[in-house]
Enzyme design. Structure first.
Site, PDB file in Angstrom:
ATOM      1  N   ASP A  13     103.116  61.477  68.129  1.00 60.46           N
ATOM      2  CA  ASP A  13     101.689  61.162  68.207  1.00 60.46           C
ATOM      3  C   ASP A  13     101.457  59.826  68.918  1.00 60.46           C
ATOM      4  OD1 ASP A  13     102.966  59.880  66.125  1.00 60.46           O
ATOM      5  OD2 ASP A  13     101.400  60.289  64.646  1.00 60.46           O
ATOM      6  N   SER A  27      97.661  57.418  63.930  1.00 55.43           N
ATOM      7  CA  SER A  27      98.154  58.781  63.702  1.00 55.43           C
ATOM      8  C   SER A  27      97.019  59.768  63.460  1.00 55.43           C
ATOM      9  CB  SER A  27      99.103  58.810  62.507  1.00 55.43           C
ATOM     10  OG  SER A  27     100.306  58.199  62.848  1.00 55.43           O
TER      11      SER A  27
HETATM   12 ZN   LIG Z   1     102.083  54.628  62.234  1.00 53.89          ZN
END
Ligand SMILES: [Zn+2]
Length: 452
Positions: A300, A80
């Site tokens: 993401d 992330s």
């Molecule tokens: Zn994650």
């Protein structure tokens, strides 16, 4: 054809003119929400009383997809931090990087660019506010795990002399109220309005910047929260607070779709998606009232390798996760504290367990207890108690039971490298059409900001 193609090429590289640039930019990130999640949500959300499968708010605004790979040094599967840095700054970096490039040099985010132009800015998340995604928009750090240092930088850093942002809503008491430093007090002394009671999040003073913290680390799961659409509530309040003549940049993150994925907990992820659905509806209404606004939503990366249908069976039954009244975390903590209570569990799950399931859970319970007996010393050293160990084991047993009922599959407790969907509506939304890279999303936003 050739001429058409080159005309298209010119059109796509053209600068955004001032009249095309949105005044308000709302970037929404649903952490971990790969394509299987938005598809699953369509079926989870379906009204069984009608013959058709209802379209979701996501279906309505789907415009394209995005690749998510990090800088070469980290391979093809992102975390992330690298992905948020790409989305925030348009720069590929290594896994773990918070607003820094592969050489660990700070890179400017679209949020800070917007702030330099006089926009009001804010972040609204359900993780701790210093977690990877919001941190990549607000801070610079070589490692996402430096939570205290990232929290420190929120008060210590300035962007052109200003505090890094006007509004932060999410969790994080552990990092902001510490023995060595009370950052909440520092924010209060600096003139911020502090709120830690969720009921007060809808009444923010317009004339002060805001810090709102509603949890030790992340906020309570949607399933356990007094407000099942807490992200939507916070987003609505943030929009009211930040709205001004010059414009705003707001980052909204549905942080826990990913956490459900890591825990291979389909009920967790789907209920977080339901909160995101409501949030998108709040944004839709805002764009109707304020047409100078752009909303972009993407993920993401995808998490868990979740699949709709598993084990060779052509079936998926989301109906079993529609009536939960508590999270699997709460169910398993209750079991660890007071033992297996099948009546309570039926109420929490929203269905009666069958005989096989009762037997399986009883076995899991005795396995969990003997696991604790035989590993007590090692587990204690790691900071686990009997209760937390049993809870952890029972949680796995309950999510497995739900997987079996729904026929949900998982391939990993980590992330996967598939492309993620992109959604956009409002002013300037069409630049996000088609296949793009996550860095392109930031690049488009920088271009829009440059024309202000
Ligand atoms: Zn994650």
């Amino acid at each position: 054809m050739k001429r058409l193609l080159s005309a298209l090429a010119i059109a796509t590289t053209m600068q955004v003119t001032a009249s095309e640039a949105p005044k308000n930019i709302i970037m929404v990130i649903s952490d971990g929400m790969g394509p299987a999640y938005t598809t699953a949500y369509r079926y989870f959300n379906d009204d069984p009383a009608t013959p058709e499968i209802e379209q979701t708010v996501f279906d309505k605004y789907h415009v394209g997809s995005s690749s998510t790979y990090p800088a070469k040094v980290s391979g093809l599967v992102t975390d992330s931090a690298a992905s948020a840095t790409a989305l925030a700054a348009g720069v590929k970096s290594y896994n773990g990087a918070i607003g820094v490039d592969v050489n660990e040099k700070p890179v400017k985010s679209v949020l800070h660019k917007a702030q330099s132009l006089g926009f009001k800015t804010g972040v609204v998340v359900t993780s701790q506010i210093n977690h990877a995604t919001p941190a990549s928009y607000l801070a610079h750090n070589v490692n996402r795990r430096n939570y205290d240092a990232i929290a420190d930088s929120y008060i210590d850093d300035r962007n052109n002399g200003q505090f890094i942002t006007d509004l932060m809503l999410g969790g994080g008491w552990t990092y902001f109220i510490r023995d060595d430093r009370n950052i909440v007090d520092e924010f209060k002394q600096a003139g911020f309005h502090y709120v830690n009671n969720f009921e007060e999040v809808t009444a923010l003073p317009k004339d002060k910047p805001v810090l709102g913290l509603f949890g030790d680390k992340g906020m309570d799961q949607a399933l356990d929260h007094q407000d099942k659409h807490r992200l939507a509530t916070m987003t609505s309040s943030a929009l009211n607070h930040l709205k001004n003549d010059k414009g705003m940049f707001l980052l909204v993150e549905a942080s826990q779709v990913d956490w459900g994925g890591h825990a291979n907990d389909i009920a967790w992820s789907m209920t977080e998606m339901s909160d995101l659905d409501k949030t998108m509806q709040v944004l839709e209404a805002f764009v109707e009232q304020n047409p100078e606004t752009l909303v972009v939503l993407t993920a993401d990366h995808s998490t868990g390798g979740m699949t709709i249908g598993a084990n060779g069976k052509y079936a998926w039954f989301p109906t079993w996760i529609k009536n939960l009244t508590a999270s699997t975390e709460t169910m398993s903590k209750d079991i660890a504290k007071t033992g297996l209570d099948f009546e309570r569990l039926a109420h929490q799950l929203g269905f009666q367990l069958n005989d096989d399931e009762v037997v399986t859970l009883k076995e899991s319970m005795s396995d969990a207890q003997s696991y604790w007996q035989s590993n007590q010393e090692k587990l204690t050293e790691k900071g686990y108690t009997k209760e937390s160990t049993v809870a952890r084991q029972m949680r796995k047993a309950i999510t497995k039971l739900i997987d079996k009922r729904t026929n949900t599959g998982w391939t990993t407790g980590g992330h996967t490298g598939v492309d993620v969907p992109v959604y956009a509506f409002g002013k300037g939304a069409s630049v996000f059409n088609g296949k793009q890279d996550n860095t392109d999303i930031a690049k488009h936003i920088f271009k829009m900001l440059a024309s202000q």
